[in-house]
Design a protein around this motif. Structure first.
Motif, PDB file in Angstrom:
ATOM      1  N   ASP A 187     140.858  19.536  57.716  1.00  0.00           N
ATOM      2  CA  ASP A 187     141.350  20.773  58.336  1.00  0.00           C
ATOM      3  C   ASP A 187     141.004  20.822  59.821  1.00  0.00           C
ATOM      4  O   ASP A 187     141.818  21.245  60.644  1.00  0.00           O
ATOM      5  N   ILE A 188     139.787  20.405  60.155  1.00  0.00           N
ATOM      6  CA  ILE A 188     139.356  20.456  61.554  1.00  0.00           C
ATOM      7  C   ILE A 188     140.171  19.467  62.393  1.00  0.00           C
ATOM      8  O   ILE A 188     140.678  19.819  63.454  1.00  0.00           O
ATOM      9  N   ASP A 245     136.139  17.679  58.768  1.00  0.00           N
ATOM     10  CA  ASP A 245     136.991  17.461  57.592  1.00  0.00           C
ATOM     11  C   ASP A 245     138.453  17.421  58.049  1.00  0.00           C
ATOM     12  O   ASP A 245     138.734  17.555  59.243  1.00  0.00           O
ATOM     13  N   GLN A 250     135.270  25.586  64.930  1.00  0.00           N
ATOM     14  CA  GLN A 250     136.188  24.450  65.052  1.00  0.00           C
ATOM     15  C   GLN A 250     137.520  24.721  64.364  1.00  0.00           C
ATOM     16  O   GLN A 250     138.394  23.869  64.328  1.00  0.00           O
ATOM     17  N   ILE A 288     138.767  23.616  72.282  1.00  0.00           N
ATOM     18  CA  ILE A 288     137.433  23.339  72.842  1.00  0.00           C
ATOM     19  C   ILE A 288     137.226  24.039  74.189  1.00  0.00           C
ATOM     20  O   ILE A 288     136.125  24.489  74.500  1.00  0.00           O
ATOM     21  N   ALA A 315     146.650  19.841  66.325  1.00  0.00           N
ATOM     22  CA  ALA A 315     147.653  20.883  66.579  1.00  0.00           C
ATOM     23  C   ALA A 315     147.426  21.519  67.952  1.00  0.00           C
ATOM     24  O   ALA A 315     148.370  21.794  68.686  1.00  0.00           O
ATOM     25  N   GLU A 316     146.158  21.749  68.304  1.00  0.00           N
ATOM     26  CA  GLU A 316     145.843  22.343  69.607  1.00  0.00           C
ATOM     27  C   GLU A 316     146.437  21.529  70.748  1.00  0.00           C
ATOM     28  O   GLU A 316     146.839  22.059  71.774  1.00  0.00           O
ATOM     29  N   SER A 326     143.625  20.836  62.809  1.00  0.00           N
ATOM     30  CA  SER A 326     143.634  21.975  63.724  1.00  0.00           C
ATOM     31  C   SER A 326     143.508  21.504  65.176  1.00  0.00           C
ATOM     32  O   SER A 326     144.197  21.987  66.067  1.00  0.00           O
ATOM     33  N   LYS A 327     142.652  20.506  65.419  1.00  0.00           N
ATOM     34  CA  LYS A 327     142.457  20.002  66.783  1.00  0.00           C
ATOM     35  C   LYS A 327     143.689  19.223  67.266  1.00  0.00           C
ATOM     36  O   LYS A 327     144.083  19.331  68.428  1.00  0.00           O
ATOM     37  N   GLU A 342     140.325  17.137  73.429  1.00  0.00           N
ATOM     38  CA  GLU A 342     139.725  17.983  72.402  1.00  0.00           C
ATOM     39  C   GLU A 342     138.409  17.371  71.979  1.00  0.00           C
ATOM     40  O   GLU A 342     138.089  16.233  72.341  1.00  0.00           O
ATOM     41  N   TYR A 343     137.653  18.147  71.187  1.00  0.00           N
ATOM     42  CA  TYR A 343     136.303  17.723  70.835  1.00  0.00           C
ATOM     43  C   TYR A 343     135.975  18.203  69.434  1.00  0.00           C
ATOM     44  O   TYR A 343     136.019  19.406  69.170  1.00  0.00           O
ATOM     45  N   VAL A 344     135.687  17.278  68.554  1.00  0.00           N
ATOM     46  CA  VAL A 344     135.302  17.623  67.186  1.00  0.00           C
ATOM     47  C   VAL A 344     133.822  17.307  67.016  1.00  0.00           C
ATOM     48  O   VAL A 344     133.373  16.214  67.358  1.00  0.00           O
ATOM     49  N   MET A 345     133.080  18.287  66.506  1.00  0.00           N
ATOM     50  CA  MET A 345     131.661  18.068  66.244  1.00  0.00           C
ATOM     51  C   MET A 345     131.482  17.666  64.787  1.00  0.00           C
ATOM     52  O   MET A 345     131.900  18.375  63.888  1.00  0.00           O
TER      53      MET A 345
END
Lengths: 275, 121
Positions: B109-110, B107, A158, A163, B116-117, B113-114, B100-103
């Motif tokens: 940072d994740i 935190d 992650q 993704i 930002a993507e 980062s997502k 986007e997809y956060v599992m």
């Protein structure tokens, strides 16, 4: 502060420098307990000091384990983004004509747990450039084993990885994610230390050597850069970390104007500037 | 100022997420389920939606499908943030229009980062 007596700390920092080039100055003393503590426990020592005592008695395996533990292996997929944009937008187009019909040779020096070479393999797989052989080296055996396995935790996939790329390039196995076999096969993994002779890797078109030189002293930086330049194709490119440069360290490489983090031999750098 | 709608039935998660997105410079709204979220979007379309999957009344996936049918409903960047961590849920979410997809667990940072993507930050 480390609880190590000065004489033992001095031995440790000299031994680590000899093996890896890493400079373990007094300001890094705090790293000793946090990084060597687990090694000491694993090897059955009561304390870090007892571990260092055994190293001083000449236990080579312990010295290697301590060096590996003290090195920083921090990495993530597409770390810092810019180098990968440069790879896609500047480097690959430059090679498209000159390398027609021949595989590109890419070397990730200090590849750590593999996120950097796999990021490049993903880009190549998405069709941005010619086929390439990727060589990934790291001085640490355990870290390289992880790279070879290509298995990452949910937390690791992650960081920096969109993704869509996770879905496209990984298989899920329980709690972990494994890079697809055809990407793993693009990469050759080999244990290697930048302080030792690496001419056996042969001529390289692109060298990624990021966030390694910052840990070396000036003399070591200069020597490693000269040896990297000797291996780099005349029209090849070297990519360094954001806090690193060749300026003032070697005459055999120059920054490519307008391309932050990108370096080449003087003639190539001049040509790239004119283009 | 960009706006972010945090959709989660757990007040604790909403609080944690609010802190993260506010630190990134977003103005934050909260919703406790998909229906509340849809109502909030009809009042004012946010720039970003941080979206849980399993919630009472209306789940995250149903909300997303309805959102994308709304006028201007393609505008928000939708980032799923869920314990549904298997490939089939992820591909289902992407097909429904998630960006986007956060599992979970996540935190700061994740999330950063997502975001930002997707070009949000």
């Amino acid at each position: 502060m480390s609880a190590l007596p000065p004489a033992k700390f001095d031995f440790l920092s000299q031994d680590v420098k000899k093996r890896t080039g890493l400079i373990l100055g007094p300001e890094k003393a705090y790293l000793v307990e946090s990084r060597l503590g687990p090694v000491a426990r694993r090897e059955g020592f009561a304390s870090v000091e007892a571990l260092v005592d055994a190293m001083m008695r000449g236990d080579r395996n312990l010295c290697v384990a301590a060096s590996e533990a003290l090195a920083t292996h921090e990495t993530f997929f597409f770390r810092d983004k810019t180098p990968f944009e440069l790879f896609e937008q500047a480097i690959l187009p430059a090679f498209k004509a000159s390398r027609a019909g021949r595989r590109l040779k890419i070397w990730c020096a200090a590849a750590s747990s593999g996120q950097e070479p796999y990021s490049l393999a993903m880009l190549l797989d998405e069709g941005v450039g010619p086929d390439a052989d990727i060589l990934a080296t790291d001085m640490s055996g355990p870290v390289l084993e992880k790279a070879k396995a290509g298995v990452y935790t949910q937390f690791e996939v992650q960081r920096g990885l969109p993704i869509q790329r996770l879905v496209k390039h990984f298989d899920q196995t329980g709690e972990t994610w494994r890079i697809k076999p055809h990407l793993r096969q693009k990469i050759r993994f080999e244990q290697g230390n930048l302080l030792e002779d690496f001419s056996r890797y042969g001529r390289q078109d692109v060298i990624f050597c990021r966030n390694v030189l910052i840990y070396f002293d000036i003399e070591t930086k200069a020597k490693v850069l000269d040896r990297l330049a000797a291996l780099l194709a005349d029209d090849g490119y070297l990519i360094l970390g954001a806090a690193e440069t060749v300026v003032g360290l070697t005459d055999s490489l120059r920054p490519v104007p307008g391309r932050r983090g990108l370096y080449a031999k003087p003639e190539t750098a001049a040509k790239a500037a004119a283009a | 100022m960009k706006t972010c709608l945090v959709v989660d039935d757990s007040r604790v998660i909403r609080k944690v997420a609010r802190k993260i997105v506010e630190d990134m410079g977003f103005a934050c709204e909260e919703a406790a389920d998909g229906q509340e979220a849809l109502n909030a979007c009809r009042r004012a379309m946010p720039d970003a939606v941080l979206l849980d999957w399993n919630m009472p009344v209306m789940n995250g996936l149903d909300f997303l499908i309805k959102l994308r049918e709304e006028p201007n409903g393609k505008k928000p960047v939708v980032v799923f943030c869920t314990t549904e961590n298997d490939m089939s849920h992820i591909t289902q979410a992407l097909r429904a229009g998630a960006d986007e997809y956060v599992m979970k667990p996540f935190d700061g940072d994740i999330i950063e980062s997502k975001f930002a993507e997707t070009g949000l930050v």
